[in-house]
Write an enzyme that holds these catalytic residues in place. Structure first.
Site, PDB file in Angstrom:
ATOM      1  NE  ARG A   1      -1.356  -7.290 -19.332  1.00  0.00           N
ATOM      2  CZ  ARG A   1      -2.313  -8.183 -19.067  1.00  0.00           C
ATOM      3  NH1 ARG A   1      -2.248  -9.405 -19.568  1.00  0.00           N
ATOM      4  NH2 ARG A   1      -3.308  -7.850 -18.273  1.00  0.00           N
TER       5      ARG A   1
ATOM      6  NE  ARG B   1      -9.169  -3.592 -22.760  1.00  0.00           N
ATOM      7  CZ  ARG B   1      -8.514  -4.712 -23.015  1.00  0.00           C
ATOM      8  NH1 ARG B   1      -7.823  -4.843 -24.133  1.00  0.00           N
ATOM      9  NH2 ARG B   1      -8.555  -5.724 -22.158  1.00  0.00           N
TER      10      ARG B   1
ATOM     11  CG  ASP C   1      -8.924  -4.598 -18.634  1.00  0.00           C
ATOM     12  OD1 ASP C   1      -8.448  -4.965 -17.542  1.00  0.00           O
ATOM     13  OD2 ASP C   1      -9.937  -5.104 -19.147  1.00  0.00           O
TER      14      ASP C   1
ATOM     15  CG  ASP D   1      -9.268 -12.231 -15.537  1.00  0.00           C
ATOM     16  OD1 ASP D   1      -9.846 -11.353 -16.197  1.00  0.00           O
ATOM     17  OD2 ASP D   1      -8.084 -12.578 -15.766  1.00  0.00           O
TER      18      ASP D   1
ATOM     19  CE  LYS E   1      -5.048  -5.939 -15.242  1.00  0.00           C
ATOM     20  NZ  LYS E   1      -6.000  -5.532 -16.278  1.00  0.00           N
ATOM     21  CG  HIS E   2      -4.430 -11.152 -13.445  1.00  0.00           C
ATOM     22  ND1 HIS E   2      -3.320 -10.652 -14.103  1.00  0.00           N
ATOM     23  CD2 HIS E   2      -5.504 -10.795 -14.195  1.00  0.00           C
ATOM     24  CE1 HIS E   2      -3.712 -10.034 -15.226  1.00  0.00           C
ATOM     25  NE2 HIS E   2      -5.036 -10.099 -15.307  1.00  0.00           N
TER      26      HIS E   2
ATOM     27  CG  HIS F   1      -7.300 -13.819 -22.420  1.00  0.00           C
ATOM     28  ND1 HIS F   1      -6.119 -13.419 -21.836  1.00  0.00           N
ATOM     29  CD2 HIS F   1      -8.186 -12.817 -22.209  1.00  0.00           C
ATOM     30  CE1 HIS F   1      -6.282 -12.220 -21.308  1.00  0.00           C
ATOM     31  NE2 HIS F   1      -7.523 -11.835 -21.520  1.00  0.00           N
TER      32      HIS F   1
END
Length: 303
Positions: free
Chosen positions: A139, A73, A65, A252, A169-170, A182
């Site tokens: 985002r 990351r 990601d 996901d 996504k998503h 999450h």
């Protein structure tokens, strides 16, 4: 050897002997990396090579990601810190912003490809609405479907120009979610007409992309009981039907708290609903063993 329809994570910056043996036996289709797996360019290059060696496929997809902003990351000191998606709109407006987004994605693709990563979980095509949870927030490239689609196209093309495949996504949309999937299961109350005119539009505009990631979101007007990831109705009638996406649909992360039940049950439900590939990210062996037990072999050709 046939691959399982899974993308799995590993626990740290190097691959343990136990992990290598597990992956060698399980034969997942691909892998995904997180910050816990990232230290330096040389280390990531060695890790991606080791992961591919364990399953004997030099072309195995390795995902990350790397959106920019809150979700990247790989970052300083070894890599540039990229702006959040919304920043490109603020900097260049709807006319010039897509060119900036394309350049940012092309530069990210260079970073990724140079360490053996060939799939980026971007662009984010969710369209936020007022009052939604800020898990998407900046985002998103904008708050208008046409703007999100234009910037998403630019990002996808920038990644592909650098040899990295995009994952939109998503699908079919996380922008209205009032919770972070999450941690909890979001439930969206919008009508089918509202969803079709707003949330689905960017995905429909980019339905030719090769891969998409599902949303762990319940759309009560479409399927009151199941999030999109495990809803045969949403996948068949919306993702494959109204949106028209016929590429590879991955879940996901199956370890997210939006999903209920054991990990074998979660994976089985996603495959029954029509997802092509299951994604399990945290590298926890016991959970991976459960999703492996539920996963079918992957049909079709490799990347």
């Amino acid at each position: 050897m046939t691959s399982l329809a899974l993308i799995l994570g590993c626990a740290g910056p190097t691959l343990s002997a136990d992990e290598a043996a597990f992956f060698r036996e399980a034969q997942p289709w691909g892998f995904i990396l997180f910050k816990r797996n990232i230290e330096s360019p040389e280390q990531v290059r060695a890790l991606t090579a080791a992961l591919r060696e364990t399953i004997g496929r030099a072309d195995a997809p390795i995902l990350i990601d790397q959106e920019g902003g809150r979700v990247q990351r790989m970052t300083r000191p070894h890599w540039n810190a990229y702006p959040a998606g919304r920043t490109y709109l603020r900097a260049g407006g709807p006319e010039n912003g897509p060119a900036l987004a394309h350049l940012g994605a092309r530069l990210m693709a260079h970073d990724l490809a140079s360490v053996g990563i060939n799939v980026d979980c971007a662009p984010v095509l969710d369209v936020p609405v007022p009052g939604a949870h800020d898990v998407i927030g900046d985002r998103a490239y904008g708050t208008e479907p046409a703007v999100v689609a234009a910037f998403g196209r630019a990002v996808a093309e920038g990644l592909m120009a650098g040899g990295v495949l995009p994952v939109m996504k998503h699908v079919p949309g996380h922008g209205r979610a009032g919770a972070d999937s999450h941690h909890a299961l979001p439930v969206v109350e919008a009508t089918p007409g509202e969803l079709d005119a707003h949330d689905f539009q960017p995905f429909r505009a980019l339905a030719d992309l090769p891969m998409a990631m599902s949303a762990h979101v319940v759309f009560r007007a479409l399927d009151p009981d199941n999030p999109a990831t495990t809803s045969a109705t949403v996948i068949r009638e919306i993702v494959r039907g109204r949106i028209g996406f016929d590429g590879l649909l991955m879940t996901d992360d199956l370890s997210m708290n939006a999903l209920a039940g054991g990990f074998r049950d979660r994976a089985a439900a996603a495959f029954r609903a029509g997802c092509d590939v299951g994604l399990h990210c945290n590298g926890v062996r016991a959970e991976m063993e459960e999703v492996v037990a539920a996963a079918p072999s992957l049909a079709g050709e490799a990347l």
